[in-house]
Design a protein around this motif. Structure first.
Motif, short mmCIF file in Angstrom:
data_model
loop_
_atom_site.label_atom_id
_atom_site.label_comp_id
_atom_site.label_asym_id
_atom_site.label_seq_id
_atom_site.Cartn_x
_atom_site.Cartn_y
_atom_site.Cartn_z
N VAL A 47 0.84 -1.20 0.00
CA VAL A 47 0.00 0.00 0.00
C VAL A 47 0.87 1.25 0.00
CG1 VAL A 47 -1.68 1.33 1.34
CG2 VAL A 47 -1.97 -1.14 1.09
N PHE A 48 1.95 1.23 0.78
CA PHE A 48 2.83 2.39 0.85
C PHE A 48 3.49 2.67 -0.49
CE2 PHE A 48 6.89 4.41 2.56
CZ PHE A 48 6.29 5.65 2.72
N LEU A 75 7.78 -3.73 18.40
CA LEU A 75 7.50 -2.43 17.79
C LEU A 75 6.59 -2.54 16.57
CD1 LEU A 75 11.02 -0.79 18.07
CD2 LEU A 75 9.00 -0.30 19.44
N ASN A 76 6.35 -3.75 16.09
CA ASN A 76 5.46 -3.94 14.95
C ASN A 76 4.03 -4.24 15.39
OD1 ASN A 76 6.79 -3.35 12.59
ND2 ASN A 76 7.75 -5.35 12.43
N LYS A 77 3.79 -4.22 16.70
CA LYS A 77 2.43 -4.38 17.18
C LYS A 77 1.69 -3.05 17.01
CE LYS A 77 3.43 -8.02 20.55
NZ LYS A 77 3.44 -8.40 21.97
N PHE A 97 4.95 7.66 8.79
CA PHE A 97 5.34 7.71 7.38
C PHE A 97 4.48 8.71 6.61
CE2 PHE A 97 6.91 3.56 8.70
CZ PHE A 97 8.16 3.52 8.10
N ILE A 98 3.20 8.77 6.94
CA ILE A 98 2.27 9.66 6.23
C ILE A 98 1.31 10.31 7.22
CG2 ILE A 98 2.35 8.29 4.09
CD1 ILE A 98 -0.43 7.14 4.93
N ARG A 99 0.57 11.31 6.72
CA ARG A 99 -0.58 11.87 7.43
C ARG A 99 -1.79 11.70 6.52
NH1 ARG A 99 3.07 15.86 7.42
NH2 ARG A 99 1.76 17.47 6.48
N ILE A 131 -2.98 1.85 6.14
CA ILE A 131 -2.91 3.31 6.26
C ILE A 131 -2.80 3.71 7.72
CG2 ILE A 131 -4.21 5.46 5.99
CD1 ILE A 131 -3.00 4.44 3.39
N ASN A 132 -3.57 3.04 8.59
CA ASN A 132 -3.50 3.35 10.02
C ASN A 132 -2.10 3.12 10.57
OD1 ASN A 132 -4.84 3.85 12.71
ND2 ASN A 132 -4.07 1.78 13.07
N GLU A 133 -1.46 2.01 10.17
CA GLU A 133 -0.10 1.73 10.63
C GLU A 133 0.88 2.77 10.11
OE1 GLU A 133 3.35 -1.69 10.01
OE2 GLU A 133 1.28 -2.33 10.34
N LEU A 134 0.74 3.15 8.85
CA LEU A 134 1.65 4.14 8.25
C LEU A 134 1.51 5.50 8.93
CD1 LEU A 134 1.16 3.18 4.50
CD2 LEU A 134 3.24 2.82 5.86
N VAL A 135 0.29 5.82 9.36
CA VAL A 135 0.07 7.08 10.08
C VAL A 135 0.68 7.01 11.47
CG1 VAL A 135 -1.70 8.57 11.12
CG2 VAL A 135 -2.00 7.73 8.78
N VAL A 136 0.39 5.90 12.19
CA VAL A 136 0.90 5.73 13.56
C VAL A 136 2.43 5.78 13.58
CG1 VAL A 136 1.15 4.06 15.44
CG2 VAL A 136 -1.10 4.48 14.45
#
Length: 254
Positions: A61-62, A162-164, A105-107, A97-102
């Motif tokens: 997705v990223f 850290l991947n949780k 990486f993105i907003r 997307i939620n993980e990338l935001v947390v």
């Protein structure tokens, strides 16, 4: 001198690879008037091999998102399009997307078009300051310095927690804080902490520089300052005269 020669050779090989395998694909679809003929993406290796995408769907997705960003680092794209191009479901897109935001990486800015919430605006953050990318590369760098010892266990013990979902740590916050001022120093912080972790977990000497005697002034400031006393000797590692010090209000980084 040898390292410079190898870098030049590698650049030449990459150029030849591009000319032989990539350029023909671009040329073909340009001649076919394909709508995608102008879109090609170069992904830096620290992103493509980052240890902190919890699964391949997040990475997929990223990378699709990266193809959509404009020169200003943001773009409006629907969840359904991301799902189709990533070859996953919209539910999987939402989780990714939620993980990338947390993980910074993105907003994301939610847009409502009519009664639909499918279209969102995604904004790319400055990846040179991302603590997860910095820590990932520090792990690879330390791991590469260790010979004839399996490091999988040490890496898993560091990466898995850290991947949780919605997980942070003092170490991540420390790297993030340092990266906001100087990303190179943030990498040095990460490198030192990873080295200490590998040494404790694997029970081996990772090759730190011998400790120096602490001055009375250092001893006096020890209570409120975390001093990374040991550094590996490698090209680009911090020297013993420039060891980063991070103030954490008396807390130490374990």
């Amino acid at each position: 001198m040898k390292g410079t020669f190898m870098m030049i050779k590698r650049e030449v090989n990459k150029k030849q690879f591009n000319e032989k395998f990539i350029e023909p694909v671009r040329a073909l679809f340009e001649n076919c008037n394909s709508i995608n003929n102008h879109y090609f993406l170069t992904i830096p290796q620290p992103i493509s091999r980052c240890l902190f995408f919890s699964n391949n769907n997040v990475y997929a997705v990223f990378t699709i998102l990266l193809t959509w960003f404009g020169d200003n680092g943001k773009w409006d794209v629907s969840r359904s399009v991301l799902a189709k191009q990533s070859r996953v479901t919209t539910k999987t897109v939402d989780k990714a997307i939620n993980e990338l935001v947390v993980k910074g990486f993105i907003r994301k800015k939610v847009n409502i078009r009519g009664n639909e919430k499918d279209f969102n605006t995604y904004i790319l953050n400055d990846l040179t300051k991302n603590p997860f990318l910095i820590l990932s590369e520090a792990i690879y760098t330390v791991e590469n310095s260790i010979k004839n010892v399996k490091t999988d266990k040490a890496v898993e013990l560091l990466v898995k927690p850290l991947n949780k979902e919605n997980t942070s740590s003092i170490l991540i916050e420390c790297i993030k804080d340092e990266a906001s001022k100087d990303s190179t120093k943030a990498f040095h912080v990460a490198y030192n902490e990873v080295s200490i972790h590998f040494e404790k977990t694997l029970g081996i000497e990772v090759g730190f520089i011998p400790k120096k005697k602490k001055s009375a002034k250092l001893a006096e400031n020890k209570r409120n300052t975390v001093t990374f006393k040991r550094n590996r000797e490698w090209n680009g590692a911090p020297s013993s005269k420039s060891k980063p010090k991070i103030r954490l209000g008396g807390k130490t980084v374990n």
